[in-house]
Design a protein around this motif. Structure first.
Motif, PDB file in Angstrom:
ATOM      1  N   ASN A   1      51.171  39.613  41.153  1.00 54.05           N
ATOM      2  CA  ASN A   1      50.660  40.951  41.434  1.00 54.05           C
ATOM      3  C   ASN A   1      49.555  41.257  40.422  1.00 54.05           C
ATOM      4  O   ASN A   1      49.813  41.431  39.234  1.00 54.05           O
ATOM      5  CB  ASN A   1      51.824  41.938  41.320  1.00 54.05           C
ATOM      6  N   THR A   2      48.319  41.319  40.903  1.00 53.51           N
ATOM      7  CA  THR A   2      47.185  41.415  39.986  1.00 53.51           C
ATOM      8  C   THR A   2      46.946  42.826  39.449  1.00 53.51           C
ATOM      9  O   THR A   2      45.997  43.044  38.691  1.00 53.51           O
ATOM     10  CB  THR A   2      45.895  40.892  40.655  1.00 53.51           C
ATOM     11  N   ALA A   3      47.806  43.761  39.785  1.00 54.16           N
ATOM     12  CA  ALA A   3      47.657  45.115  39.227  1.00 54.16           C
ATOM     13  C   ALA A   3      47.795  45.117  37.711  1.00 54.16           C
ATOM     14  O   ALA A   3      47.308  46.033  37.045  1.00 54.16           O
ATOM     15  CB  ALA A   3      48.670  46.062  39.852  1.00 54.16           C
ATOM     16  N   GLY A   4      48.454  44.104  37.159  1.00 58.11           N
ATOM     17  CA  GLY A   4      48.548  44.010  35.708  1.00 58.11           C
ATOM     18  C   GLY A   4      47.179  43.965  35.053  1.00 58.11           C
ATOM     19  O   GLY A   4      46.954  44.564  33.994  1.00 58.11           O
ATOM     20  N   TYR A   5      46.246  43.255  35.687  1.00 61.69           N
ATOM     21  CA  TYR A   5      44.871  43.234  35.180  1.00 61.69           C
ATOM     22  C   TYR A   5      44.248  44.627  35.276  1.00 61.69           C
ATOM     23  O   TYR A   5      43.579  45.093  34.355  1.00 61.69           O
ATOM     24  CB  TYR A   5      44.021  42.250  35.981  1.00 61.69           C
ATOM     25  N   LYS A   6      44.498  45.271  36.402  1.00 59.14           N
ATOM     26  CA  LYS A   6      43.921  46.612  36.622  1.00 59.14           C
ATOM     27  C   LYS A   6      44.414  47.610  35.582  1.00 59.14           C
ATOM     28  O   LYS A   6      43.674  48.498  35.146  1.00 59.14           O
ATOM     29  CB  LYS A   6      44.273  47.084  38.037  1.00 59.14           C
ATOM     30  N   TYR A   7      45.679  47.455  35.176  1.00 59.33           N
ATOM     31  CA  TYR A   7      46.260  48.361  34.200  1.00 59.33           C
ATOM     32  C   TYR A   7      45.929  47.969  32.758  1.00 59.33           C
ATOM     33  O   TYR A   7      46.434  48.575  31.814  1.00 59.33           O
ATOM     34  CB  TYR A   7      47.784  48.435  34.385  1.00 59.33           C
ATOM     35  N   GLY A   8      45.110  46.951  32.585  1.00 59.28           N
ATOM     36  CA  GLY A   8      44.654  46.576  31.257  1.00 59.28           C
ATOM     37  C   GLY A   8      45.635  45.773  30.429  1.00 59.28           C
ATOM     38  O   GLY A   8      45.509  45.700  29.201  1.00 59.28           O
ATOM     39  N   LEU A   9      46.620  45.146  31.095  1.00 56.39           N
ATOM     40  CA  LEU A   9      47.615  44.372  30.357  1.00 56.39           C
ATOM     41  C   LEU A   9      47.091  43.010  29.903  1.00 56.39           C
ATOM     42  O   LEU A   9      47.640  42.398  28.993  1.00 56.39           O
ATOM     43  CB  LEU A   9      48.865  44.162  31.222  1.00 56.39           C
ATOM     44  N   GLY A  10      46.055  42.535  30.592  1.00 56.56           N
ATOM     45  CA  GLY A  10      45.527  41.218  30.268  1.00 56.56           C
ATOM     46  C   GLY A  10      46.222  40.095  30.996  1.00 56.56           C
ATOM     47  O   GLY A  10      45.912  38.914  30.788  1.00 56.56           O
ATOM     48  N   PHE A  11      47.181  40.434  31.871  1.00 59.74           N
ATOM     49  CA  PHE A  11      47.874  39.424  32.671  1.00 59.74           C
ATOM     50  C   PHE A  11      48.325  40.062  33.981  1.00 59.74           C
ATOM     51  O   PHE A  11      48.432  41.284  34.092  1.00 59.74           O
ATOM     52  CB  PHE A  11      49.075  38.831  31.921  1.00 59.74           C
TER      53      PHE A  11
END
Length: 268
Positions: A195-205
């Motif tokens: 789930n690429t939302a992690g990138y969107k939320y700025g987690l870096g993964f």
């Protein structure tokens, strides 16, 4: 090359205002060959929140079947759902899945003891590590109660809202609980999603973190779907290139799509 987004929300989800058509048009513009709409169904969501996360299945299928016909020459539209899992709603989930012919079902944990980790109060009673472990434990518990899903969604969703912003979050610190969750998923013959939302939320993964995906593969996992968790057209396929590169670095050569609840493996 990834040509499908298998986690997409529309205005049927209480936290999206995007029309189904706008999401389909974006998928076509991206050159996708298929898209699966997976709107939220979280039964008995606590009334303290302004959102209810429940839609009318008959209306949903009527609309999406019309969309399928309208865009049949341009893209394959699949009808999915993201089910919020908790033992207390098992009977409702079971009835829904038995009565409607979904192509694909994501099972997700959004609530732990009726609290969304989005809320600061979720983190008040225990340490951050204990609160994260508490979330991972729900995966095993939820699957023990209900397992008629295809993949488990955003396995480490909880860390989006950790007080440290996931800076201290490592698989090794939660290995026992995460492994139990992965083993429960595999024992039921289910997959996981990237789930690429992690990138969107700025987690870096992406969700889940790379080390968890690596462990899933070590334990014999093969089913991996890819979804943006997009609630707006511009979120669709968010950082799919990064996700692809990450999976390739782990030796993954195929991603999974579903049709009529059956997995289809496509080259990355």
């Amino acid at each position: 090359m990834i040509q499908a987004d298998y986690h997409v929300h529309t205005a049927f989800s209480s936290d999206s205002q995007a029309s189904v058509e706008s999401m389909i048009e974006q998928a076509i513009a991206l050159g996708f060959t298929r898209i699966c709409i997976t709107d939220h169904m979280d039964y008995d969501y606590p009334k303290i929140y302004d959102l209810d996360f429940v839609f009318q299945p008959d209306e949903y299928f009527t609309k999406l079947e019309q969309i399928q016909k309208k865009y049949a020459s341009k893209i394959k539209v699949l009808i999915g759902i993201e089910l919020g899992l908790r033992p207390s709603v098992t009977a409702k989930c079971k009835q829904l899945v038995e009565h409607y012919p979904f192509d694909f079902i994501i099972g997700s944990t959004h609530l732990v003891d009726d609290i969304d980790p989005y809320e600061a109060t979720y983190w008040n009673d225990q340490s951050e590590e204990e609160s994260i472990d508490r979330y991972f434990k729900t995966i095993s518990d939820n699957l023990a109660a209900f397992s008629d899903i295809d993949v488990y969604g955003h396995l480490d969703y909880v860390v989006r809202y950790a007080p440290s912003k996931a800076c201290s979050y490592e698989y090794s610190a939660h290995q026992q609980t995460i492994d139990q969750a992965l083993q429960a998923i595999l024992a039921k013959g289910k997959g996981i999603e990237v789930n690429t939302a992690g990138y969107k939320y700025g987690l870096g993964f992406a969700h889940p973190k790379k080390d968890i995906i690596k462990r899933y593969l070590e334990l014999g996992g093969k089913i991996i779907t890819i979804g943006s968790d997009g609630h707006k057209p511009e979120h669709m396929a968010y950082d799919f290139k990064k996700a692809r590169e990450m999976l390739l670095s782990l030796g993954v050569k195929e991603y999974t799509v579903f049709e009529k609840r059956q997995p289809i493996f496509l080259p990355l």
